[in-house]
Design a protein around this motif. Structure first.
Motif, PDB file in Angstrom:
ATOM      1  N   PRO A 263      13.311 -50.610  36.716  1.00 24.51           N
ATOM      2  CA  PRO A 263      13.483 -51.332  38.136  1.00 24.51           C
ATOM      3  C   PRO A 263      12.436 -52.200  38.242  1.00 24.51           C
ATOM      4  N   GLY A 264      11.163 -51.976  38.166  1.00 25.89           N
ATOM      5  CA  GLY A 264       9.832 -52.938  38.471  1.00 25.89           C
ATOM      6  C   GLY A 264       9.554 -53.571  37.174  1.00 25.89           C
ATOM      7  N   GLU A 265      10.422 -53.724  36.104  1.00 23.18           N
ATOM      8  CA  GLU A 265       9.699 -54.500  34.999  1.00 23.18           C
ATOM      9  C   GLU A 265       8.880 -55.733  35.179  1.00 23.18           C
ATOM     10  N   ALA A 266       9.733 -56.916  36.033  1.00 25.93           N
ATOM     11  CA  ALA A 266       8.748 -57.768  36.201  1.00 25.93           C
ATOM     12  C   ALA A 266       7.587 -57.895  36.966  1.00 25.93           C
ATOM     13  N   ALA A 267       7.733 -57.074  37.858  1.00 20.90           N
ATOM     14  CA  ALA A 267       6.346 -56.911  38.676  1.00 20.90           C
ATOM     15  C   ALA A 267       5.299 -56.241  38.099  1.00 20.90           C
ATOM     16  N   LEU A 268       5.608 -55.178  36.885  1.00 21.34           N
ATOM     17  CA  LEU A 268       4.844 -54.915  36.085  1.00 21.34           C
ATOM     18  C   LEU A 268       4.169 -55.866  35.204  1.00 21.34           C
ATOM     19  N   ALA A 269       4.832 -56.662  34.598  1.00 21.18           N
ATOM     20  CA  ALA A 269       4.504 -57.629  33.606  1.00 21.18           C
ATOM     21  C   ALA A 269       3.695 -58.411  34.362  1.00 21.18           C
ATOM     22  N   GLU A 270       3.777 -58.875  35.411  1.00 20.52           N
ATOM     23  CA  GLU A 270       2.690 -59.632  36.549  1.00 20.52           C
ATOM     24  C   GLU A 270       1.302 -59.019  36.349  1.00 20.52           C
ATOM     25  N   VAL A 271       1.269 -57.722  36.787  1.00 20.54           N
ATOM     26  CA  VAL A 271       0.198 -56.844  36.952  1.00 20.54           C
ATOM     27  C   VAL A 271      -0.599 -56.902  35.566  1.00 20.54           C
ATOM     28  N   VAL A 272       0.186 -56.694  34.434  1.00 23.18           N
ATOM     29  CA  VAL A 272      -0.469 -56.866  33.080  1.00 23.18           C
ATOM     30  C   VAL A 272      -1.458 -58.148  33.030  1.00 23.18           C
ATOM     31  N   ARG A 273      -0.683 -59.256  33.448  1.00 25.98           N
ATOM     32  CA  ARG A 273      -1.197 -60.684  33.308  1.00 25.98           C
ATOM     33  C   ARG A 273      -2.292 -60.645  34.108  1.00 25.98           C
ATOM     34  N   LEU A 274      -2.297 -60.189  35.113  1.00 28.90           N
ATOM     35  CA  LEU A 274      -3.392 -60.482  36.021  1.00 28.90           C
ATOM     36  C   LEU A 274      -4.517 -59.735  35.603  1.00 28.90           C
ATOM     37  N   LYS A 275      -4.262 -58.417  35.161  1.00 29.06           N
ATOM     38  CA  LYS A 275      -5.651 -57.482  34.685  1.00 29.06           C
ATOM     39  C   LYS A 275      -6.070 -58.155  33.571  1.00 29.06           C
ATOM     40  N   ALA A 276      -5.089 -58.466  32.390  1.00 25.01           N
ATOM     41  CA  ALA A 276      -5.649 -59.295  31.197  1.00 25.01           C
ATOM     42  C   ALA A 276      -6.658 -60.540  31.693  1.00 25.01           C
ATOM     43  N   LYS A 277      -6.223 -61.282  32.706  1.00 24.75           N
ATOM     44  CA  LYS A 277      -7.112 -62.358  32.925  1.00 24.75           C
ATOM     45  C   LYS A 277      -8.415 -62.119  33.593  1.00 24.75           C
ATOM     46  N   SER A 278      -8.669 -60.952  34.259  1.00 23.25           N
ATOM     47  CA  SER A 278      -9.564 -60.536  35.142  1.00 23.25           C
ATOM     48  C   SER A 278     -10.726 -60.124  33.982  1.00 23.25           C
ATOM     49  N   ILE A 279     -10.099 -59.396  32.677  1.00 23.12           N
ATOM     50  CA  ILE A 279     -11.164 -59.031  31.746  1.00 23.12           C
ATOM     51  C   ILE A 279     -11.527 -60.108  30.596  1.00 23.12           C
ATOM     52  N   MET A 280     -10.904 -60.878  30.511  1.00 18.87           N
ATOM     53  CA  MET A 280     -11.161 -62.006  29.486  1.00 18.87           C
ATOM     54  C   MET A 280     -12.167 -62.986  29.852  1.00 18.87           C
TER      55      MET A 280
END
Length: 289
Positions: A263-280
């Protein structure tokens, strides 16, 4: 409640169980020192994000799982910094536990945090025995041997390192725990969530290699060039800076594509993107394509 608040509240509740009049004061203090203030709390954030994507029907279970996972991660950092391993003086911008409290207390602090993590999950058995059992099994598998973070540390004592096995155990294991425990806490099958955790972990390892090579000690909050100092394989040494960035982008694309239907696939994808940006870390100008 924001995820950060949920994580800190759950961490506080877990640590409160260690406060007793008869407990050694310096050890109790070291437990708090090792966990507060926290770092980015990436692993528990991923765990709660997966739980939310799966419905999060028992938030008391997912909160406990998130706290346990972060406690285990903090334990690994305390042990990693010891003189027998990285011999690091700094962690999260302050003296490492063995520098602030002594080497014996650092060993005991790491050990105590491991036990506290297990206890935190075990306590949820009163709420849902099946889910608690599965979460506990996942956590212990991802922290021990032959595939967990203990195995990752063990690879550094081998004359030849299996790079894939090393990275899967040293870094990816706790991210696999994050995605799978998040799914379990919400009553979902953990197996479809393995690839997401493994890929996030691989991405984090490449990003960590880049930070180790490109950032200074003040910015990073811990000693730099540790891979070079200890002769460890890393993405920058193998691929160069530009190649490591390209590899990181490819892994993150694969991670987002691997998210199971939920159900929350799109929201989870955005979390992954944001976390990736924070560590890069930002690519140096001289290395841009």
């Amino acid at each position: 409640m924001p995820l950060s608040n949920r994580i800190e509240t759950a961490m506080g509740a877990a640590l409160a169980s260690t406060l007793a009049d008869t407990a050694p004061a310096r050890l109790t203090s070291a437990l708090t020192y090792a966990t507060q203030p926290g770092g980015a709390r990436i692993r528990p954030t991923i765990l709660l994000s997966v739980a939310l994507a799966c419905g999060d029907d028992r938030p008391e279970l997912s909160d406990a799982a998130a706290a346990a996972l972060e406690l285990m991660h903090c334990a690994s950092l305390v042990h990693d910094d010891l003189p027998c391993f990285d011999d690091a003086d700094l962690r999260r911008g302050k003296p490492s536990v063995h520098k602030a409290y002594s080497e014996p207390l650092a060993v005991l602090t790491g050990d105590s945090l491991i036990i506290l993590a297990i206890e935190t999950v075990a306590r949820t058995a009163a709420l849902d025995p099946a889910r608690a059992s599965d979460m506990l099994l996942t956590l212990t598998r991802c922290t021990g041997a032959p595939y967990g973070i203990c195995a990752g540390q063990g690879w550094e004592s081998e004359p030849q390192i299996d790079l894939s096995a090393y990275h899967k155990a040293k870094t990816a294991a706790l991210f696999v725990a994050a995605t799978q425990m998040g799914a379990i806490s919400a009553g979902h099958d953990p197996e479809p969530w393995y690839d997401l955790g493994a890929l996030i972990g691989e991405a984090f390892q490449v990003a960590d290699d880049l930070r180790d090579a490109l950032l200074d000690e003040t910015t990073l909050g811990k000693p730099v060039e540790q891979d070079h100092l200890h002769g460890r394989p890393n993405a920058v040494a193998l691929l160069g800076v530009k190649g490591a960035y390209e590899r990181l982008s490819d892994i993150l694309a694969g991670a987002i594509a691997s998210i199971p239907s939920c159900p929350g696939e799109a929201a989870l994808a955005e979390v992954v993107r944001l976390k990736a940006k924070s560590i890069m870390p930002k690519m140096p100008a001289g290395h841009r394509a």
